[in-house]
Motif scaffolding. Structure first.
Motif, PDB file in Angstrom:
ATOM      1  N   ILE A 176     -36.276  37.992   4.010  1.00  0.00           N
ATOM      2  CA  ILE A 176     -35.166  37.062   4.233  1.00  0.00           C
ATOM      3  C   ILE A 176     -34.887  36.253   2.960  1.00  0.00           C
ATOM      4  N   VAL A 177     -35.923  35.855   2.273  1.00  0.00           N
ATOM      5  CA  VAL A 177     -35.753  35.033   1.072  1.00  0.00           C
ATOM      6  C   VAL A 177     -35.377  35.890  -0.132  1.00  0.00           C
ATOM      7  N   PHE A 178     -36.239  36.856  -0.472  1.00  0.00           N
ATOM      8  CA  PHE A 178     -36.018  37.645  -1.680  1.00  0.00           C
ATOM      9  C   PHE A 178     -34.812  38.575  -1.560  1.00  0.00           C
ATOM     10  N   GLY A 179     -34.613  39.148  -0.389  1.00  0.00           N
ATOM     11  CA  GLY A 179     -33.480  40.051  -0.194  1.00  0.00           C
ATOM     12  C   GLY A 179     -32.146  39.341  -0.292  1.00  0.00           C
ATOM     13  N   VAL A 180     -32.059  38.186   0.338  1.00  0.00           N
ATOM     14  CA  VAL A 180     -30.797  37.426   0.303  1.00  0.00           C
ATOM     15  C   VAL A 180     -30.500  36.941  -1.113  1.00  0.00           C
ATOM     16  N   ILE A 181     -31.517  36.438  -1.801  1.00  0.00           N
ATOM     17  CA  ILE A 181     -31.300  35.992  -3.186  1.00  0.00           C
ATOM     18  C   ILE A 181     -30.894  37.178  -4.063  1.00  0.00           C
ATOM     19  N   GLY A 182     -31.519  38.329  -3.848  1.00  0.00           N
ATOM     20  CA  GLY A 182     -31.142  39.527  -4.603  1.00  0.00           C
ATOM     21  C   GLY A 182     -29.712  39.954  -4.354  1.00  0.00           C
ATOM     22  N   VAL A 183     -29.278  39.905  -3.104  1.00  0.00           N
ATOM     23  CA  VAL A 183     -27.891  40.271  -2.775  1.00  0.00           C
ATOM     24  C   VAL A 183     -26.917  39.285  -3.410  1.00  0.00           C
ATOM     25  N   ILE A 184     -27.233  38.012  -3.352  1.00  0.00           N
ATOM     26  CA  ILE A 184     -26.346  37.005  -3.954  1.00  0.00           C
ATOM     27  C   ILE A 184     -26.237  37.212  -5.468  1.00  0.00           C
ATOM     28  N   LEU A 185     -27.362  37.452  -6.123  1.00  0.00           N
ATOM     29  CA  LEU A 185     -27.322  37.694  -7.575  1.00  0.00           C
ATOM     30  C   LEU A 185     -26.556  38.972  -7.908  1.00  0.00           C
ATOM     31  N   ALA A 186     -26.703  40.005  -7.069  1.00  0.00           N
ATOM     32  CA  ALA A 186     -25.988  41.254  -7.317  1.00  0.00           C
ATOM     33  C   ALA A 186     -24.480  41.079  -7.143  1.00  0.00           C
ATOM     34  N   VAL A 187     -24.077  40.286  -6.168  1.00  0.00           N
ATOM     35  CA  VAL A 187     -22.644  40.027  -5.967  1.00  0.00           C
ATOM     36  C   VAL A 187     -22.082  39.237  -7.142  1.00  0.00           C
ATOM     37  N   ILE A 188     -22.829  38.249  -7.615  1.00  0.00           N
ATOM     38  CA  ILE A 188     -22.383  37.489  -8.792  1.00  0.00           C
ATOM     39  C   ILE A 188     -22.295  38.411 -10.008  1.00  0.00           C
ATOM     40  N   ALA A 189     -23.288  39.285 -10.174  1.00  0.00           N
ATOM     41  CA  ALA A 189     -23.281  40.213 -11.308  1.00  0.00           C
ATOM     42  C   ALA A 189     -22.097  41.169 -11.231  1.00  0.00           C
ATOM     43  N   LYS A 190     -21.721  41.568 -10.031  1.00  0.00           N
ATOM     44  CA  LYS A 190     -20.643  42.546  -9.882  1.00  0.00           C
ATOM     45  C   LYS A 190     -19.264  41.920 -10.060  1.00  0.00           C
ATOM     46  N   PHE A 191     -19.008  40.811  -9.376  1.00  0.00           N
ATOM     47  CA  PHE A 191     -17.648  40.284  -9.342  1.00  0.00           C
ATOM     48  C   PHE A 191     -17.364  39.203 -10.378  1.00  0.00           C
ATOM     49  N   VAL A 192     -18.377  38.525 -10.859  1.00  0.00           N
ATOM     50  CA  VAL A 192     -18.151  37.465 -11.841  1.00  0.00           C
ATOM     51  C   VAL A 192     -18.436  37.969 -13.253  1.00  0.00           C
ATOM     52  N   ARG A 193     -19.606  38.614 -13.434  1.00  0.00           N
ATOM     53  CA  ARG A 193     -20.008  39.027 -14.776  1.00  0.00           C
ATOM     54  C   ARG A 193     -19.691  40.474 -15.098  1.00  0.00           C
ATOM     55  N   HIS A 194     -19.316  41.274 -14.106  1.00  0.00           N
ATOM     56  CA  HIS A 194     -18.946  42.690 -14.286  1.00  0.00           C
ATOM     57  C   HIS A 194     -20.029  43.470 -15.032  1.00  0.00           C
ATOM     58  N   GLU A 195     -21.264  43.325 -14.554  1.00  0.00           N
ATOM     59  CA  GLU A 195     -22.376  44.027 -15.186  1.00  0.00           C
ATOM     60  C   GLU A 195     -22.404  45.485 -14.759  1.00  0.00           C
ATOM     61  N   ARG A 196     -22.928  46.323 -15.620  1.00  0.00           N
ATOM     62  CA  ARG A 196     -22.942  47.766 -15.417  1.00  0.00           C
ATOM     63  C   ARG A 196     -23.864  48.194 -14.282  1.00  0.00           C
ATOM     64  N   LEU A 197     -25.009  47.548 -14.127  1.00  0.00           N
ATOM     65  CA  LEU A 197     -25.986  47.921 -13.107  1.00  0.00           C
ATOM     66  C   LEU A 197     -25.812  47.164 -11.792  1.00  0.00           C
ATOM     67  N   SER A 198     -24.705  46.470 -11.622  1.00  0.00           N
ATOM     68  CA  SER A 198     -24.547  45.613 -10.451  1.00  0.00           C
ATOM     69  C   SER A 198     -24.458  46.394  -9.144  1.00  0.00           C
ATOM     70  N   THR A 199     -23.865  47.570  -9.154  1.00  0.00           N
ATOM     71  CA  THR A 199     -23.774  48.369  -7.930  1.00  0.00           C
ATOM     72  C   THR A 199     -25.156  48.837  -7.496  1.00  0.00           C
ATOM     73  N   VAL A 200     -25.957  49.275  -8.443  1.00  0.00           N
ATOM     74  CA  VAL A 200     -27.329  49.673  -8.136  1.00  0.00           C
ATOM     75  C   VAL A 200     -28.106  48.477  -7.600  1.00  0.00           C
ATOM     76  N   ALA A 201     -27.922  47.324  -8.210  1.00  0.00           N
ATOM     77  CA  ALA A 201     -28.622  46.121  -7.771  1.00  0.00           C
ATOM     78  C   ALA A 201     -28.219  45.726  -6.359  1.00  0.00           C
ATOM     79  N   LEU A 202     -26.950  45.860  -6.044  1.00  0.00           N
ATOM     80  CA  LEU A 202     -26.471  45.521  -4.704  1.00  0.00           C
ATOM     81  C   LEU A 202     -27.073  46.450  -3.657  1.00  0.00           C
ATOM     82  N   VAL A 203     -27.121  47.735  -3.954  1.00  0.00           N
ATOM     83  CA  VAL A 203     -27.699  48.703  -3.021  1.00  0.00           C
ATOM     84  C   VAL A 203     -29.192  48.477  -2.838  1.00  0.00           C
ATOM     85  N   VAL A 204     -29.913  48.275  -3.937  1.00  0.00           N
ATOM     86  CA  VAL A 204     -31.367  48.082  -3.855  1.00  0.00           C
ATOM     87  C   VAL A 204     -31.692  46.778  -3.125  1.00  0.00           C
ATOM     88  N   SER A 205     -30.953  45.722  -3.390  1.00  0.00           N
ATOM     89  CA  SER A 205     -31.214  44.446  -2.730  1.00  0.00           C
ATOM     90  C   SER A 205     -30.924  44.520  -1.236  1.00  0.00           C
TER      91      SER A 205
END
Length: 85
Positions: free
Chosen positions: A39-68
């Motif tokens: 609940i803690v680590f997964g939610v924080i991971g999803v939030i960071l992946a969403v920020i990486a994808k939509f705000v910072r447009h990072e290359r690995l953000s889709t992989v991070a979103l799926v893994v989280s």
């Protein structure tokens, strides 16, 4: 000394353009969420992946979103199985 392409001195990089820091942190948190406190680590991971994808447009953000997200779900399922045994 400056390059012919921009006014930045040579050897200096801009932060964020080629950085995958948030995505890598989200991937690590997603893997940790499978075993410890999903609940803690997964939610924080999803939030960071969403920020990486939509705000910072990072290359690995889709992989991070799926893994989280997978770490969140698998961790909760694994916790339920262990708790019911």
């Amino acid at each position: 000394m400056t390059t012919q392409y921009d006014n930045r001195p040579t050897g200096q990089r801009t932060a964020g353009a080629n950085s995958n820091v948030l995505s890598i942190i989200a991937i690590v948190l997603g893997v940790i969420a499978i075993i410890f406190f999903p609940i803690v680590f997964g939610v924080i991971g999803v939030i960071l992946a969403v920020i990486a994808k939509f705000v910072r447009h990072e290359r690995l953000s889709t992989v991070a979103l799926v893994v989280s997200a997978a770490g969140l779900v698998l961790g909760m399922v694994l916790g339920a199985v262990v708790a019911s045994a």
